[in-house]
Design an enzyme around this catalytic site. Structure first.
Site, PDB file in Angstrom:
ATOM      1  N   TYR A 147      11.012  34.149  -5.286  1.00  0.00           N
ATOM      2  CA  TYR A 147      12.218  33.388  -5.278  1.00  0.00           C
ATOM      3  C   TYR A 147      11.588  32.071  -5.906  1.00  0.00           C
ATOM      4  O   TYR A 147      10.795  31.354  -5.212  1.00  0.00           O
ATOM      5  CB  TYR A 147      12.504  33.230  -3.775  1.00  0.00           C
ATOM      6  CG  TYR A 147      13.820  32.375  -3.417  1.00  0.00           C
ATOM      7  CD1 TYR A 147      14.667  32.149  -4.656  1.00  0.00           C
ATOM      8  CD2 TYR A 147      14.112  31.957  -2.263  1.00  0.00           C
ATOM      9  CE1 TYR A 147      15.967  31.522  -4.365  1.00  0.00           C
ATOM     10  CE2 TYR A 147      15.363  31.299  -2.076  1.00  0.00           C
ATOM     11  CZ  TYR A 147      16.154  30.822  -3.168  1.00  0.00           C
ATOM     12  OH  TYR A 147      17.269  30.153  -2.952  1.00  0.00           O
ATOM     13  N   LYS A 175      14.453  36.405  -7.775  1.00  0.00           N
ATOM     14  CA  LYS A 175      15.530  35.636  -7.914  1.00  0.00           C
ATOM     15  C   LYS A 175      15.249  34.227  -8.666  1.00  0.00           C
ATOM     16  O   LYS A 175      14.321  33.419  -8.062  1.00  0.00           O
ATOM     17  CB  LYS A 175      16.030  35.475  -6.605  1.00  0.00           C
ATOM     18  CG  LYS A 175      17.453  34.624  -6.641  1.00  0.00           C
ATOM     19  CD  LYS A 175      17.720  34.221  -5.406  1.00  0.00           C
ATOM     20  CE  LYS A 175      19.180  33.303  -5.351  1.00  0.00           C
ATOM     21  NZ  LYS A 175      19.720  32.781  -4.020  1.00  0.00           N
TER      22      LYS A 175
END
Length: 303
Positions: A147, A175
């Site tokens: 992330y 992400k």
């Protein structure tokens, strides 16, 4: 370590952009409102969205206790009635803490974990960041998605670190919430096709899918998943003009309020305006959306 399952979310095998919702966490006074969360998940699942990401930035994860995190993940899993994927946030600054949070997420039924860089003491070298992620992945009970959110961690994950980690058998994707489109493009070029790369900036969803992204983990799906599904359909049909127009008119204005006032409050305001939540309460240090922001959001959603 658990080997990642083969699934249909990879950018080489999917026929449509994958849409995951980074869930907000509803509160009632000082407690997590699991009833409201369950209803929200059921409502979103029925639209055909591909999955959920509880206990992330939009879910005010930094304001949740370990027990609350577990209950949020369990509630999400229990109400994902259409077979949606659940990727649980596992933010931590210590390797052992991250491993334990992933174990808790696995026990609650999650399919994978979302792991940001350590915050507070930023890595003093990209090598340290690589070691942190690899050490967690070596012992993790679930497959891991990196992330990249430098606004919260203080440092972007370098492309070369993601490239190196993409060969780890338990690190399956990323992400990117950096908002840096050039960096996002570089990550796509540097990683293999079976490494999932999700856009975390709602306003860059269309252009990211055009260049090969798996899809998006888009906050405004808490309120308007239908808009994103319409955008995804337009992309599949090759109607990029319609996709871009929908993104510009129905997504960008609300996302811009989130950039200014904070995404958890703004997403809750949008979810209330769309009838998916009844309360926009957030926990300190966050405050609720301004009067001007509420008016803009309601205006966009009414058109």
């Amino acid at each position: 370590m658990q080997e990642p399952d083969q699934n249909d979310l990879h950018r080489t095998t999917t026929s449509h952009p994958v849409l995951l919702c980074p869930l907000v966490t509803p509160f009632t006074d000082e407690t997590v409102d699991t009833d409201a969360l369950g209803q929200l998940v059921e409502s979103l699942a029925a639209t055909g969205i591909d999955g959920f990401v509880p206990c992330g930035t939009s879910g005010e994860v930094a304001s949740l206790t370990p027990e609350e995190r577990r209950r949020v993940i369990e509630t999400t899993v229990e109400n994902s009635s259409h077979g949606q994927t659940v990727i649980a946030g596992a933010a931590a600054t210590a390797v052992r803490s991250a491993v334990e949070r992933i174990e808790s997420a696995a026990a609650a039924g999650a399919d994978a974990a979302l792991l940001p860089s350590p915050y507070y003491h930023a890595p003093n070298s990209p090598a340290g960041l690589k070691q942190f992620f690899a050490a967690v992945a070596d012992d993790a009970a679930l497959p891991i998605y990196l992330y990249d959110i430098p606004s919260c961690t203080g440092q972007q994950i370098p492309t070369e670190v993601t490239e190196a980690l993409s060969s780890h058998p338990n690190i399956v994707g990323l992400k990117d919430s950096s908002g840096d489109y050039e960096h996002f493009s570089a990550v796509l070029r540097a990683t293999p096709d079976d490494f999932d790369v999700y856009q975390g900036f709602d306003t860059q969803f269309v252009q990211s899918v055009q260049i090969g992204a798996t899809g998006g983990i888009c906050g405004l799906t808490n309120a308007t998943p239908e808009i994103f599904l319409d955008v995804a359909t337009a992309i599949v049909e090759g109607n990029y003009e319609r996709a871009a127009r929908l993104q510009q008119t129905a997504i960008t204005p609300i996302f811009d309020v989130g950039l200014e006032e904070g995404f958890a409050p703004v997403l809750k305001t949008a979810a209330v305006a769309s009838g998916r939540l009844s309360s926009h309460h957030v926990r300190p240090p966050l405050i609720e959306t301004s009067t001007e922001g509420v008016a803009l959001i309601e205006d966009v959603l009414s058109t």
